[in-house]
Design a protein around this motif. Sequence first.
Motif, PDB file in Angstrom:
ATOM      1  N   GLY A 106      28.663   6.840 -18.631  1.00  4.95           N
ATOM      2  CA  GLY A 106      27.872   8.043 -18.422  1.00  4.95           C
ATOM      3  C   GLY A 106      28.713   9.185 -17.901  1.00  4.95           C
ATOM      4  O   GLY A 106      29.903   9.043 -17.593  1.00  4.95           O
ATOM      5  N   GLY A 107      28.071  10.339 -17.786  1.00 12.94           N
ATOM      6  CA  GLY A 107      28.752  11.539 -17.318  1.00 12.94           C
ATOM      7  C   GLY A 107      27.768  12.549 -16.776  1.00 12.94           C
ATOM      8  O   GLY A 107      26.566  12.283 -16.669  1.00 12.94           O
ATOM      9  N   ARG A 123      25.028   3.149 -13.771  1.00 11.72           N
ATOM     10  CA  ARG A 123      24.071   2.655 -14.754  1.00 11.72           C
ATOM     11  C   ARG A 123      22.689   2.511 -14.107  1.00 11.72           C
ATOM     12  O   ARG A 123      22.570   2.114 -12.954  1.00 11.72           O
ATOM     13  N   SER A 124      21.658   2.836 -14.895  1.00  9.91           N
ATOM     14  CA  SER A 124      20.274   2.649 -14.466  1.00  9.91           C
ATOM     15  C   SER A 124      19.498   2.064 -15.634  1.00  9.91           C
ATOM     16  O   SER A 124      19.218   2.765 -16.609  1.00  9.91           O
ATOM     17  N   THR A 142      21.366  21.107 -14.060  1.00  9.67           N
ATOM     18  CA  THR A 142      22.304  20.000 -13.895  1.00  9.67           C
ATOM     19  C   THR A 142      22.015  18.971 -14.978  1.00  9.67           C
ATOM     20  O   THR A 142      20.850  18.706 -15.292  1.00  9.67           O
ATOM     21  N   ASN A 143      23.070  18.411 -15.567  1.00 10.14           N
ATOM     22  CA  ASN A 143      22.925  17.485 -16.692  1.00 10.14           C
ATOM     23  C   ASN A 143      23.407  16.092 -16.328  1.00 10.14           C
ATOM     24  O   ASN A 143      24.424  15.936 -15.653  1.00 10.14           O
ATOM     25  N   VAL A 144      22.700  15.077 -16.824  1.00  8.51           N
ATOM     26  CA  VAL A 144      23.144  13.695 -16.774  1.00  8.51           C
ATOM     27  C   VAL A 144      23.262  13.191 -18.208  1.00  8.51           C
ATOM     28  O   VAL A 144      22.437  13.549 -19.063  1.00  8.51           O
ATOM     29  N   TYR A 145      24.294  12.380 -18.487  1.00  9.11           N
ATOM     30  CA  TYR A 145      24.580  11.897 -19.834  1.00  9.11           C
ATOM     31  C   TYR A 145      24.726  10.380 -19.843  1.00  9.11           C
ATOM     32  O   TYR A 145      25.270   9.795 -18.903  1.00  9.11           O
ATOM     33  N   ALA A 146      24.255   9.766 -20.916  1.00 14.57           N
ATOM     34  CA  ALA A 146      24.505   8.347 -21.167  1.00 14.57           C
ATOM     35  C   ALA A 146      25.218   8.204 -22.504  1.00 14.57           C
ATOM     36  O   ALA A 146      24.904   8.916 -23.466  1.00 14.57           O
ATOM     37  N   ILE A 147      26.199   7.305 -22.550  1.00 10.66           N
ATOM     38  CA  ILE A 147      26.904   6.984 -23.794  1.00 10.66           C
ATOM     39  C   ILE A 147      26.296   5.690 -24.324  1.00 10.66           C
ATOM     40  O   ILE A 147      26.284   4.668 -23.624  1.00 10.66           O
ATOM     41  N   CYS A 148      25.793   5.735 -25.562  1.00 10.94           N
ATOM     42  CA  CYS A 148      24.995   4.644 -26.113  1.00 10.94           C
ATOM     43  C   CYS A 148      25.662   4.079 -27.365  1.00 10.94           C
ATOM     44  O   CYS A 148      25.926   4.817 -28.322  1.00 10.94           O
ATOM     45  N   LEU A 149      25.931   2.779 -27.341  1.00 15.51           N
ATOM     46  CA  LEU A 149      26.622   2.080 -28.425  1.00 15.51           C
ATOM     47  C   LEU A 149      25.597   1.378 -29.300  1.00 15.51           C
ATOM     48  O   LEU A 149      24.790   0.586 -28.810  1.00 15.51           O
TER      49      LEU A 149
END
Length: 230
Positions: A106-107, A123-124, A142-149
């Motif tokens: 994430g970022g 992680r949540s 404000t931004n939250v990012y998740a990287i999804c495979l």
Amino acid sequence: YHDVTSIPAGSTGSVSVTCPAGSVVVSGGFAGSDGVRIYHSKMDGNGWRVYGYNTSGSSKNMTVQAYCLFNSGGTTQLVFDQEHINANTYTNLSVGCPGGSIVTGGGWVIGSTDPVEIYNSTRSGNGWQIYVNNTGGDTPLTNVYAICLSSVSGSVSQVNQSGLTVPAGSSAHGEKDCPSGTIATGGGFAVDLGVIIYNTTMSDNGWQNYARNTTGSDKLMNTYAICYSP
């Protein structure tokens, strides 16, 4: 894979790195010199980009790292949530990965000059969360990012090293390895307020954090690793 840039005194700068052909980016990290406020760390194309603001009176270096998964047959995508955070208090933001995908890292983006301190990036569930403390009277985006495979089998878990003390006015290093048979894809941190993360990067088959305690009392730091089981 990594790259380095130099940021002039009192200026902002950015640096990015791209994963090679045949791989997909699954997370990223950064290392900033003393005086550099990292305010942006997120997936950028098939790589990672960070932005920093140099609050010092001399040029400082900033490093970006991208973590690349080879021969998985999968693809990654970036999902995010963006909110105006609360003034003069704490806010939790989170975002989940779509069905059929798994979170690998994430970022976040917290604003270049806003008085916003990020003290949790972890992680949540099947997604990512951040906690921020806004000491100002404004309500910046404000931004939250998740990287999804996607298009892979397997699962992920999160392991952590908890309760490491960061001495008053000093720095500390925390590290957590993934279990045998799993692959580290990313990681994060949770710290007490007043502890600044200046390096959050992969270490062997795990994750590490370096933090500086800006207060006059001992504080705690937790280090998290995201572990992929194919």
